[in-house]
Design an enzyme around this catalytic site. Structure first.
Site, PDB file in Angstrom:
ATOM      1  N   ARG A   8     -15.902  -4.362 -24.578  1.00 35.80           N
ATOM      2  CA  ARG A   8     -15.971  -2.489 -24.463  1.00 35.80           C
ATOM      3  C   ARG A   8     -16.113  -1.884 -23.524  1.00 35.80           C
ATOM      4  O   ARG A   8     -15.436  -1.637 -22.593  1.00 35.80           O
ATOM      5  CB  ARG A   8     -16.038  -1.751 -25.506  1.00 35.80           C
ATOM      6  CG  ARG A   8     -17.020  -1.427 -25.430  1.00 35.80           C
ATOM      7  CD  ARG A   8     -17.428  -0.461 -26.630  1.00 35.80           C
ATOM      8  NE  ARG A   8     -18.768   0.627 -26.750  1.00 35.80           N
ATOM      9  CZ  ARG A   8     -19.668   1.629 -27.396  1.00 35.80           C
ATOM     10  NH1 ARG A   8     -18.777   2.668 -26.938  1.00 35.80           N
ATOM     11  NH2 ARG A   8     -20.819   1.163 -27.730  1.00 35.80           N
ATOM     12  N   SER A  35     -15.918   6.221 -25.932  1.00 39.00           N
ATOM     13  CA  SER A  35     -16.103   5.512 -26.851  1.00 39.00           C
ATOM     14  C   SER A  35     -15.899   3.996 -26.149  1.00 39.00           C
ATOM     15  O   SER A  35     -15.888   3.019 -26.645  1.00 39.00           O
ATOM     16  CB  SER A  35     -16.027   5.573 -28.282  1.00 39.00           C
ATOM     17  OG  SER A  35     -16.606   6.594 -28.381  1.00 39.00           O
ATOM     18  N   GLU A  56      -2.850   9.511 -32.573  1.00 35.92           N
ATOM     19  CA  GLU A  56      -2.435   8.002 -32.358  1.00 35.92           C
ATOM     20  C   GLU A  56      -1.375   7.426 -32.612  1.00 35.92           C
ATOM     21  O   GLU A  56      -0.597   7.290 -31.735  1.00 35.92           O
ATOM     22  CB  GLU A  56      -3.469   7.251 -33.656  1.00 35.92           C
ATOM     23  CG  GLU A  56      -4.968   7.609 -33.363  1.00 35.92           C
ATOM     24  CD  GLU A  56      -5.417   8.686 -33.579  1.00 35.92           C
ATOM     25  OE1 GLU A  56      -5.048   9.084 -34.703  1.00 35.92           O
ATOM     26  OE2 GLU A  56      -6.622   8.651 -33.890  1.00 35.92           O
ATOM     27  N   PHE A  81      -7.951   2.540 -35.721  1.00 40.93           N
ATOM     28  CA  PHE A  81      -6.738   3.651 -35.364  1.00 40.93           C
ATOM     29  C   PHE A  81      -5.253   3.192 -34.933  1.00 40.93           C
ATOM     30  O   PHE A  81      -4.341   3.833 -35.371  1.00 40.93           O
ATOM     31  CB  PHE A  81      -6.977   5.196 -34.821  1.00 40.93           C
ATOM     32  CG  PHE A  81      -8.664   5.572 -36.249  1.00 40.93           C
ATOM     33  CD1 PHE A  81      -8.342   5.688 -37.383  1.00 40.93           C
ATOM     34  CD2 PHE A  81      -9.304   5.825 -35.211  1.00 40.93           C
ATOM     35  CE1 PHE A  81      -9.678   6.175 -37.977  1.00 40.93           C
ATOM     36  CE2 PHE A  81     -10.701   6.395 -35.703  1.00 40.93           C
ATOM     37  CZ  PHE A  81     -10.390   6.847 -36.726  1.00 40.93           C
ATOM     38  N   HIS A 107     -13.758  -0.678 -31.505  1.00 42.77           N
ATOM     39  CA  HIS A 107     -15.086  -0.492 -32.522  1.00 42.77           C
ATOM     40  C   HIS A 107     -13.609  -1.477 -33.447  1.00 42.77           C
ATOM     41  O   HIS A 107     -13.977  -0.513 -34.891  1.00 42.77           O
ATOM     42  CB  HIS A 107     -14.760   0.669 -32.758  1.00 42.77           C
ATOM     43  CG  HIS A 107     -15.756   1.386 -31.711  1.00 42.77           C
ATOM     44  ND1 HIS A 107     -15.083   1.812 -30.372  1.00 42.77           N
ATOM     45  CD2 HIS A 107     -17.142   2.008 -31.585  1.00 42.77           C
ATOM     46  CE1 HIS A 107     -16.393   2.226 -29.620  1.00 42.77           C
ATOM     47  NE2 HIS A 107     -17.488   2.717 -30.362  1.00 42.77           N
ATOM     48  N   ASP A 115     -20.991   4.077 -39.306  1.00 43.29           N
ATOM     49  CA  ASP A 115     -20.118   5.027 -39.182  1.00 43.29           C
ATOM     50  C   ASP A 115     -18.904   4.606 -40.726  1.00 43.29           C
ATOM     51  O   ASP A 115     -19.094   5.397 -41.114  1.00 43.29           O
ATOM     52  CB  ASP A 115     -19.188   5.030 -38.083  1.00 43.29           C
ATOM     53  CG  ASP A 115     -19.107   5.878 -37.012  1.00 43.29           C
ATOM     54  OD1 ASP A 115     -20.021   6.494 -37.226  1.00 43.29           O
ATOM     55  OD2 ASP A 115     -18.195   5.714 -35.716  1.00 43.29           O
ATOM     56  N   ARG A 165     -17.897  -3.200 -30.211  1.00 41.51           N
ATOM     57  CA  ARG A 165     -18.509  -1.759 -29.749  1.00 41.51           C
ATOM     58  C   ARG A 165     -20.039  -1.993 -29.472  1.00 41.51           C
ATOM     59  O   ARG A 165     -20.278  -2.175 -28.283  1.00 41.51           O
ATOM     60  CB  ARG A 165     -19.030  -1.321 -31.330  1.00 41.51           C
ATOM     61  CG  ARG A 165     -20.234  -0.491 -30.857  1.00 41.51           C
ATOM     62  CD  ARG A 165     -20.727   0.741 -32.371  1.00 41.51           C
ATOM     63  NE  ARG A 165     -21.762   2.073 -32.060  1.00 41.51           N
ATOM     64  CZ  ARG A 165     -22.496   2.443 -32.676  1.00 41.51           C
ATOM     65  NH1 ARG A 165     -22.517   2.076 -33.949  1.00 41.51           N
ATOM     66  NH2 ARG A 165     -23.134   3.019 -32.422  1.00 41.51           N
TER      67      ARG A 165
END
Lengths: 312, 275
Positions: A8, A35, A56, A81, A107, A115, A165
């Site tokens: 990322r 993020s 989204e 998402f 992620h 998470d 991530r």
């Protein structure tokens, strides 16, 4: 140890470079720009960055509209998402019209970590692979990510890029000849082949080393583009080594393992073992704990190799 | 002005005839919503919008997105009449090999900007286009045509929020509020009223008109163009099946086409004959 960088982070750098080179590049995010690392682009090119809020479906549709008006939109959020919440928008507004939209999701997989299962996408490769017109790319490291983002920008059509991530080892150097649809043999071998994607490719390289010490010769083929698949490279590996172990940080259902199994069943049947998340949801924990918990380590790959070799 | 309205009225009548004949031939498609929206499409295509059928990708064109994509027959007859493609193509509506898909498909049909048909998605694409045109400092406008039943989709409100947030005054949303959806009255299936208040609360300039009054449609679209700093929503009150008395206000004619027996009667209602 090679340089460690999260894919990322490489994406964020690539976007800033692209933004400077191409005024048509625009970026959308859904309240996760810190993020997903689109924040760098937002800072440098605020007029071309659109935070769409936690919405989204609208973000993906808006990206399709921007593309229809000649822009090159990159839309980013977490994989669950981008693919889950907005799937039908991806299908109808992006893939069906073949809109020039780049969906870059971060992620992905279980290494999201703490998470937990709600945020750990283990189905996205399967879901995106099933959509006509969609290109699916899962880079192995930061270098390949930057090249993949450039290739995606240069390609006219929908692309899904799956990023992670956490920091991962760097496998490729700047001379890496990345091209959409091309697979890469990272190590030759004659007894079996690891066909891997994303962060599992580094594990396969380590596993091949472990096997070599035991007198087993493992080939490693890295598949960055899961769709379109480099079929000839995989068939050659199956024909020449006679056994395949696939590995991905994703469900064993429908992802790389599914794609390779479909291909080999039809064109070159050999024993195949799929390493990945065993048709279950993720859970909270540290990333390094979770790769062990879900059986995604080099040691797991060594075991899988022995299993598949016994069937040869 | 009066002459212009009379010309447009006659155009709308002819397009209604085309809709009925096309749907009778295809034996598949959405009659009621095509007839309710055609007056708005007539004003857009024959009066308001800057567009060029000979050059569908004219950069300076205004864009129309039919988010209620099931009313595609209404858009198709207008596009054919304008000259985007031969009128004979209408005979192939919904047939295998035809570019005239059941719902609008930008890949094959000149004049169609995006793919719609899955309700709730067109407005987001209109927002994206409006953002792009604003970035390019273009004077082109974007028109998004929605159904009232479609407002039940949550994505519409995500899009409405973003249109106001980004101050998209180059975007005009038209709601074909015919009050009916497949399962019956919108108010009974899932009430979306008060539509105007909702869009106002979401930050839009809102006008409410009779969606079959061509002069009112023309005025509303002109007023929308003068409103700065926010999108305009035209809530157009319409009659589903408008123009064919026995189709009017009947939810049962949502996805039903005129039968052989109904065809002459429907055309008679529209002052036309089978030939």
């Amino acid at each position: 140890m090679s340089k460690m960088i999260a894919t990322r982070d490489a994406y964020g750098e690539a976007l800033v470079e692209l933004g400077a080179e191409n005024g048509n590049v625009v970026v959308l995010d859904a309240d996760l720009s810190g993020s997903t690392k689109t924040s760098g682009f937002a800072k440098n090119f605020p007029e071309r960055f659109f935070n769409m809020g936690i919405a989204e479906a609208n973000m993906i549709g808006t990206a399709a509209g921007l593309a229809a008006a000649g822009k090159v939109p990159f839309a980013s959020t977490f994989a669950i998402f981008a693919v889950g919440r907005a799937w039908e928008q991806v299908r109808q507004s992006v893939a069906y019209p073949k809109a020039n939209v780049k969906i870059v999701a971060t992620h992905s997989g279980v290494t999201v970590g703490e998470d937990g299962g709600s945020h750990q996408s283990v189905e996205d490769i399967a879901i995106m692979r099933a959509v006509p017109n969609m290109t699916v790319i899962v880079p192995a490291d930061g270098v390949e990510t930057k090249l993949a983002i450039r290739a995606a920008a240069a390609y006219n059509g929908p692309v899904y890029v799956r990023l992670g991530r956490n920091k991962v080892p760097t496998l490729f150097d700047e001379q890496h000849d990345f091209a959409i649809g091309k697979g890469y043999q990272l190590r030759d071998g004659s007894d079996l082949t690891y066909v891997t994607t994303g962060l599992m490719t580094a594990q396969a390289v380590a596993a091949a080393e472990l096997l070599a010490a035991q007198g087993v010769s493992a080939r490693v083929v890295h598949i960055a583009t899961i769709k379109p698949l480099d079929e000839e490279l995989i068939i050659a590996a199956a024909r020449e080594t006679g056994a395949i172990v696939t590995a991905e940080e994703h469900s064993i259902v429908g992802g790389l393992g599914g794609a390779v199994s479909e291909l080999l069943c039809e064109r070159c049947p050999v024993p195949v073992k799929r390493v990945g998340v065993q048709d279950r949801f993720g859970t909270s924990g540290k990333a390094e704990e979770l790769v062990k918990y879900f059986g995604l380590t080099a040691e797991n790959l060594v075991e899988a190799a022995k299993e598949v070799l016994a069937k040869k | 002005m009066k002459d212009k309205i009379a010309v447009l009225q006659e155009k709308a009548r002819k397009l209604r005839v085309d809709i009925i004949k096309t749907l009778h031939r295809s034996k598949s498609g959405h009659t009621g919503g095509s007839l309710s929206v055609i007056d708005m499409l007539t004003v857009l295509y024959y009066h308001k919008m800057r567009h060029d059928p000979a050059n569908p990708k004219l950069p300076e064109r205004d864009r129309l997105i039919l988010s209620k994509g099931h009313a595609a027959p209404a858009q198709y007859v207008a596009l054919a009449d304008c000259g985007y493609f031969p009128k004979e193509d209408l005979q192939m509506l919904r047939q295998l090999g035809s570019h005239l898909q059941g719902h609008p498909d930008s890949k094959g049909t000149p004049g169609i900007e995006v793919c719609t048909g899955s309700l709730g998605q067109g407005l987001s694409m209109a927002v994206g286009m409006a953002l792009a045109l604003a970035l390019d400092k273009s004077s082109s406008r974007v028109y998004a045509v929605l159904g009232d039943g479609e407002l039940q989709e949550g994505q519409i409100w995500e899009a409405a929020m973003s249109a106001a947030h980004y101050r998209l005054d180059n975007l005009c949303i038209l709601v074909d509020a015919n009050g009916l959806q497949i399962d019956g009255e919108v108010a009974r299936v899932m009430n979306v009223e008060p539509i105007a208040d909702k869009f106002r609360a979401f930050g839009s300039n809102v006008l409410e008109i009779d969606g079959h009054d061509l002069g009112a449609i023309m005025s509303a679209l002109d007023e929308a163009e003068t409103c700065k700093g926010r999108p305009t929503v035209v809530v157009a009150r319409t009659v589903k099946g408008k123009g064919v008395s026995f189709f009017e206000n009947k939810a049962s004619y949502h996805g039903v086409t005129p039968s052989d027996e109904e065809l002459p009667k429907a055309l008679q209602c529209l002052g036309d004959t089978c030939d």
